[in-house]
Enzyme design. Structure first.
Site, PDB file in Angstrom:
ATOM      1  N   LYS A 157       5.433   0.438   8.008  1.00 42.90           N
ATOM      2  CA  LYS A 157       5.256   1.759   7.400  1.00 42.90           C
ATOM      3  C   LYS A 157       6.609   2.442   7.298  1.00 42.90           C
ATOM      4  O   LYS A 157       7.370   2.477   8.271  1.00 42.90           O
ATOM      5  CB  LYS A 157       4.336   2.625   8.259  1.00 42.90           C
TER       6      LYS A 157
ATOM      7  N   ASP B  63     -11.262  12.262  12.176  1.00 43.89           N
ATOM      8  CA  ASP B  63     -11.386  11.801  10.785  1.00 43.89           C
ATOM      9  C   ASP B  63     -11.986  10.400  10.740  1.00 43.89           C
ATOM     10  O   ASP B  63     -11.465   9.501  10.078  1.00 43.89           O
ATOM     11  CB  ASP B  63     -10.033  11.831  10.084  1.00 43.89           C
TER      12      ASP B  63
ATOM     13  N   ILE C  17       3.689   1.365   2.628  1.00 44.83           N
ATOM     14  CA  ILE C  17       3.511   0.254   3.560  1.00 44.83           C
ATOM     15  C   ILE C  17       3.944  -1.036   2.887  1.00 44.83           C
ATOM     16  O   ILE C  17       3.616  -1.298   1.733  1.00 44.83           O
ATOM     17  CB  ILE C  17       2.044   0.121   4.017  1.00 44.83           C
TER      18      ILE C  17
ATOM     19  N   GLY D 190       0.830  -1.201   0.000  1.00 43.46           N
ATOM     20  CA  GLY D 190       0.000   0.000   0.000  1.00 43.46           C
ATOM     21  C   GLY D 190       0.858   1.242   0.000  1.00 43.46           C
ATOM     22  O   GLY D 190       2.082   1.170   0.150  1.00 43.46           O
ATOM     23  N   SER D 191       0.235   2.382  -0.192  1.00 50.89           N
ATOM     24  CA  SER D 191       0.976   3.637  -0.166  1.00 50.89           C
ATOM     25  C   SER D 191       0.084   4.757   0.312  1.00 50.89           C
ATOM     26  O   SER D 191      -1.142   4.676   0.236  1.00 50.89           O
ATOM     27  CB  SER D 191       1.523   3.963  -1.560  1.00 50.89           C
ATOM     28  N   GLY D 192       0.716   5.795   0.810  1.00 50.57           N
ATOM     29  CA  GLY D 192      -0.008   6.967   1.279  1.00 50.57           C
ATOM     30  C   GLY D 192       0.713   8.205   0.805  1.00 50.57           C
ATOM     31  O   GLY D 192       1.743   8.125   0.138  1.00 50.57           O
ATOM     32  N   SER D 193       0.175   9.357   1.159  1.00 52.14           N
ATOM     33  CA  SER D 193       0.751  10.606   0.678  1.00 52.14           C
ATOM     34  C   SER D 193       2.115  10.887   1.289  1.00 52.14           C
ATOM     35  O   SER D 193       2.886  11.659   0.746  1.00 52.14           O
ATOM     36  CB  SER D 193      -0.203  11.758   0.982  1.00 52.14           C
ATOM     37  N   PHE D 194       2.392  10.282   2.443  1.00 53.91           N
ATOM     38  CA  PHE D 194       3.681  10.588   3.063  1.00 53.91           C
ATOM     39  C   PHE D 194       4.557   9.360   3.249  1.00 53.91           C
ATOM     40  O   PHE D 194       5.549   9.390   3.949  1.00 53.91           O
ATOM     41  CB  PHE D 194       3.486  11.302   4.415  1.00 53.91           C
TER      42      PHE D 194
END
Length: 435
Positions: A38, A128, A23, A16-20
């Site tokens: 992470k 959130d 994973i 997976g990936s995120g904006s910062f």
């Protein structure tokens, strides 16, 4: 030489990936336990992972909070090793044709309120809450709801004195607009009441399939947030909850009656949903809609010569096939953040694999079994459900043959026993390490 983390974990493929950051799947070198790792580049302009790791440390030991195995710096990366979790409630909602039965929603609601209550007990607001930030576990925790993604969390009171943060206005939207409370849209500082209102919108989203303020068109993000706000403010609680049990309207009325610094009566909110659950005659057996769909799917795909395939087949009991390859790291539809937080993007939650759910095509066979909308456990025979529970390793619900007066008491005891069982399921294999 293979990359290692903390001299204990083997770094595997990206999941997976995120904006910062990103994973990866990790494996303990000695035990072969799978974990989520992470990674965040140490040179990133606004580091996020240290902040998140500190919150996880504060929340450690709570039911439904992922265990942190290790945090430190490896080469050019801040690194957080944590429990590998199953699909998010958004993933499962999609698997169930974007609608959940009342029974499933009520079983989820109890755990979700507990997670929010625990978060608040540690003096933090989540800010959130959305279906993507609640994940089911794996293996023996497959029926346990986990809360993740603390990138926008905020301390709302002093730990010692319990002095509440001051009331403020003219605040920018923080969180995801679709599930944001009315006060958040109006620029009012968030408090505990707002997390609970967001949770209410999630429950209605599951029941209805969508919320009235979804799909609104606008030229800019700011204009879209304004349109969502206008629609939300103009939608009465009665209109939102029309056609569904009155307890959901009661939930919203209670949340909106709270003053800024009031402590919510979490027990009351759980109680109205528990009473509804019992009145509907449901059994708290952890047979969710996706459990049934997976069971039905296994019957369609099993070779004729084989016996019944239980819902336990796969990565964990009761999780649908195919949900081991889901990418939850897409765009931030209807999400908003204040200017100071613009860099605080998140890689929420650990996943088992990557791959876009929407691009995978239909996950369920086009069979008459699925012609009805996914949801009610009443659409499956009691014999099938019995096999379903047994296969998933679930205890059978007691057969109630007592008079009506005793039935409610018996069902309530079973309900309380079931929820207590899943809420106390805790395994801490390792202590938190920070290097």
């Amino acid at each position: 030489m293979e990359p290692r983390v903390g001299n204990k974990y083997r770094l595997g493929r990206k999941i997976g990936s995120g904006s910062f950051g990103e994973i990866y799947l990790g494996t303990h070198i000695q035990t072969n336990e799978e974990v989520a790792i992470k990674l965040e580049n140490v040179k990133t302009k606004h580091p996020q992972l240290l902040y998140e790791s500190k919150l996880y440390r504060i929340l450690q030991g709570g039911t439904g909070v992922p265990n942190i195995k290790w945090f430190g710096v490896e080469g050019d990366y801040n690194t957080l090793v944590m429990d590998l979790l199953g699909p998010s409630l958004e993933d499962l909602f999609n698997f169930c044709s974007r609608k959940l039965s009342l029974k499933s929603v009520l079983m989820l609601a109890d755990q979700m309120i507990n997670r929010v209550e625990y978060f608040h007990s540690k003096s933090f607001l989540h800010r959130d809450l959305k279906p993507d930030n609640f994940l089911m576990g794996l293996g023996r925790r497959a029926n346990q709801v986990h809360i993740i993604d603390f990138g926008l969390a905020k301390k709302y009171r002093d730990n010692t004195t319990h002095q509440h943060i001051p009331y403020r206005e003219n605040k920018n939207l923080t969180g995801t607009a679709r599930y944001a409370s009315m006060n958040t849209h109006l620029g009012i500082e968030q408090s505990r009441r707002d997390d609970l209102e967001s949770l209410g919108y999630i429950l209605m989203y599951f029941l209805k399939g969508s919320l009235p303020w979804q799909g609104l068109k606008a030229g800019t993000k700011k204009q879209k947030y304004e349109r969502i706000s206008e629609k939300k403010v103009s939608t009465s609680i009665e209109s939102l909850c029309r056609g569904y049990p009155s307890e959901f309207a009661s939930y919203f009325h209670y949340c909106r009656s709270l003053r800024f610094d009031d402590k919510p009566d979490y027990g009351y909110l759980k109680r109205i949903f528990r009473d509804l659950f019992i009145r509907e005659g449901f059994q708290f057996d952890y047979v969710f809609d996706w459990t049934i769909l997976k069971y039905q799917q296994s019957q369609l795909t099993a070779p004729p010569s084989r016996g019944l395939v239980s819902p336990a087949v796969g990565t964990s009991a009761g999780l649908p096939p195919g949900l081991t390859s889901i990418d939850r790291y897409g765009g931030e539809e209807e999400g908003g953040r204040p200017p100071m937080d613009s860099s605080r993007r998140r890689m929420s939650g650990a996943l088992e694999n990557s791959g876009n759910l929407s691009s995978r095509g239909p996950m369920m066979p086009s069979s008459s079994l699925f012609a009805q909308s996914a949801g009610s456990s009443r659409r499956v025979t009691s014999e099938e459900l019995q096999r379903c529970r047994t296969g998933a390793g679930l205890r059978n619900s007691p057969v109630v043959t007592t008079p009506e007066g005793k039935r409610s008491s018996s069902t309530r005891k079973h309900y309380d026993s079931a929820i207590k069982g899943i809420e106390t399921l805790q395994v801490s294999d390792e202590r938190f390490h920070h290097h």
